[in-house]
Design a protein around this motif. Sequence first.
Motif, short mmCIF file in Angstrom:
data_model
loop_
_atom_site.label_atom_id
_atom_site.label_comp_id
_atom_site.label_asym_id
_atom_site.label_seq_id
_atom_site.Cartn_x
_atom_site.Cartn_y
_atom_site.Cartn_z
N VAL A 151 4.16 2.93 -4.47
CA VAL A 151 2.76 2.56 -4.40
C VAL A 151 2.21 3.57 -3.32
O VAL A 151 2.96 4.11 -2.32
CB VAL A 151 2.44 1.21 -3.65
N PRO A 152 0.89 3.91 -3.49
CA PRO A 152 0.24 5.12 -2.47
C PRO A 152 0.07 4.33 -1.17
O PRO A 152 -0.23 3.22 -1.03
CB PRO A 152 -1.03 5.30 -3.11
N LEU A 206 3.16 0.16 5.36
CA LEU A 206 2.04 -0.03 4.43
C LEU A 206 1.09 -0.82 5.34
O LEU A 206 1.41 -2.02 5.95
CB LEU A 206 2.40 -0.75 3.32
N PRO A 207 -0.17 -0.42 5.34
CA PRO A 207 -1.11 -0.87 6.04
C PRO A 207 -1.76 -2.27 5.54
O PRO A 207 -2.58 -2.96 5.92
CB PRO A 207 -2.12 -0.08 6.46
N LEU A 217 -2.57 0.44 -9.08
CA LEU A 217 -2.70 -0.48 -8.05
C LEU A 217 -3.95 0.10 -7.21
O LEU A 217 -3.84 1.37 -7.03
CB LEU A 217 -1.17 -0.50 -7.08
N HIS A 218 -4.59 -0.88 -6.80
CA HIS A 218 -5.76 -0.59 -6.17
C HIS A 218 -6.11 -1.16 -4.96
O HIS A 218 -6.27 -2.45 -4.67
CB HIS A 218 -7.19 -0.86 -6.72
N PRO A 219 -5.42 -0.77 -3.58
CA PRO A 219 -5.45 -1.39 -2.52
C PRO A 219 -6.64 -1.78 -1.94
O PRO A 219 -7.69 -1.25 -2.49
CB PRO A 219 -4.73 -0.60 -1.68
N GLN A 229 5.13 4.88 -0.75
CA GLN A 229 5.90 3.93 -0.47
C GLN A 229 6.88 3.63 -1.54
O GLN A 229 6.36 2.86 -2.48
CB GLN A 229 5.50 2.92 0.24
N PRO A 230 8.19 3.84 -1.59
CA PRO A 230 8.99 3.30 -2.64
C PRO A 230 9.21 1.88 -2.44
O PRO A 230 9.49 1.39 -1.34
CB PRO A 230 10.50 4.08 -2.47
N ARG A 231 9.37 0.98 -3.34
CA ARG A 231 9.58 -0.40 -3.31
C ARG A 231 10.67 -0.74 -4.42
O ARG A 231 11.01 -0.25 -5.31
CB ARG A 231 8.31 -1.45 -3.79
N PHE A 232 11.40 -1.84 -3.62
CA PHE A 232 12.57 -2.26 -4.60
C PHE A 232 12.53 -3.67 -4.87
O PHE A 232 12.28 -4.51 -3.96
CB PHE A 232 14.24 -2.07 -3.69
#
Length: 304
Positions: free
Chosen positions: A106-107, A271-272, A294-296, A181-184
């Motif tokens: 994710v950005p 991630l904020p 994804l749109h934060p 940011q990689p996520r698992f």
Amino acid sequence: MHIRFVNTSASPSTSMGTAFLAVPSEGPPAGNAPGWVCEGPGASGKNRRVCHAMARLEMGNLWEEFNRLGTEMIVTKAGRRMFPTFQVKLSGLDPLADYVLLMDFVPLDDKRYRYAFHSSSWLVAGRADPAAPGRVHFHPDSPAKGAQWMRQIVSFDKLKLTNNLLDDNGHIILNSMHRYQPRFHVVLVDPRRDSERFAHQNFKSFSFPETQFMAVTAYQNHRITQLKIASNPFAKGFRDGEPEPWCGATLSLPQATTQDKGFSAPHFQPLPYPPHSVYVGAKPRASPYPLPALHPDGFSYGQQ
């Protein structure tokens, strides 16, 4: 099993939003074990076969060393493997239950960056490019029993990063000069017919801030180049001064170098925000599955 998405934008403090991102400083529920990560307060609503899952990032010291310099990962049209490789050691799974393991990216923000060679630092260059097609990478051994996953280190060494928006090889598509940011994710394969009803209970997700990186087409920071050469086992040819590329290489030399002029690069921040939509289920399969972009909250990609 199916793929489903739950919208958590209504309130960042909802249990799903707070549970989705792992807190690296947390230890396991019973006792203190440095390096292990478990989910936050919302984990109590999870299926008992996933609620105790914990993950430890392997090569943590190396990731930290890269993170201090500002990690860069090469993206190419053909796809490039990550170095360091994302590897985790799992604990707390049900040995007899089936699980699917996967990753997504994710950005970190809505910015595009450029590298300033005179100051050896990254600067904001404008708004982010339109978000690349969202994808996940399924570990090729999925699904497998919890006992198998816990028996050895889980390595995502087949995962490749690309900047080709038309990629049809299932690689993760990223925009160059953007931070990620990689996520698992650990997803329980629920055998019940109505498993869709319980999809939000059957997954657990982990984020390690030290794995954040800048996607690039060529290394910008010469110190990153040096560290990759020094620590990458496939970089023997570069260490020996051989100019020929090596088989299976994960390194790309920079197109431009610079003298060390007071290097200063801040740490990438965690991630904020909780993601606007979160992944809460998986269909057992080995090939990547496209996800919506994804749109934060507060970001509006592609708009002026």
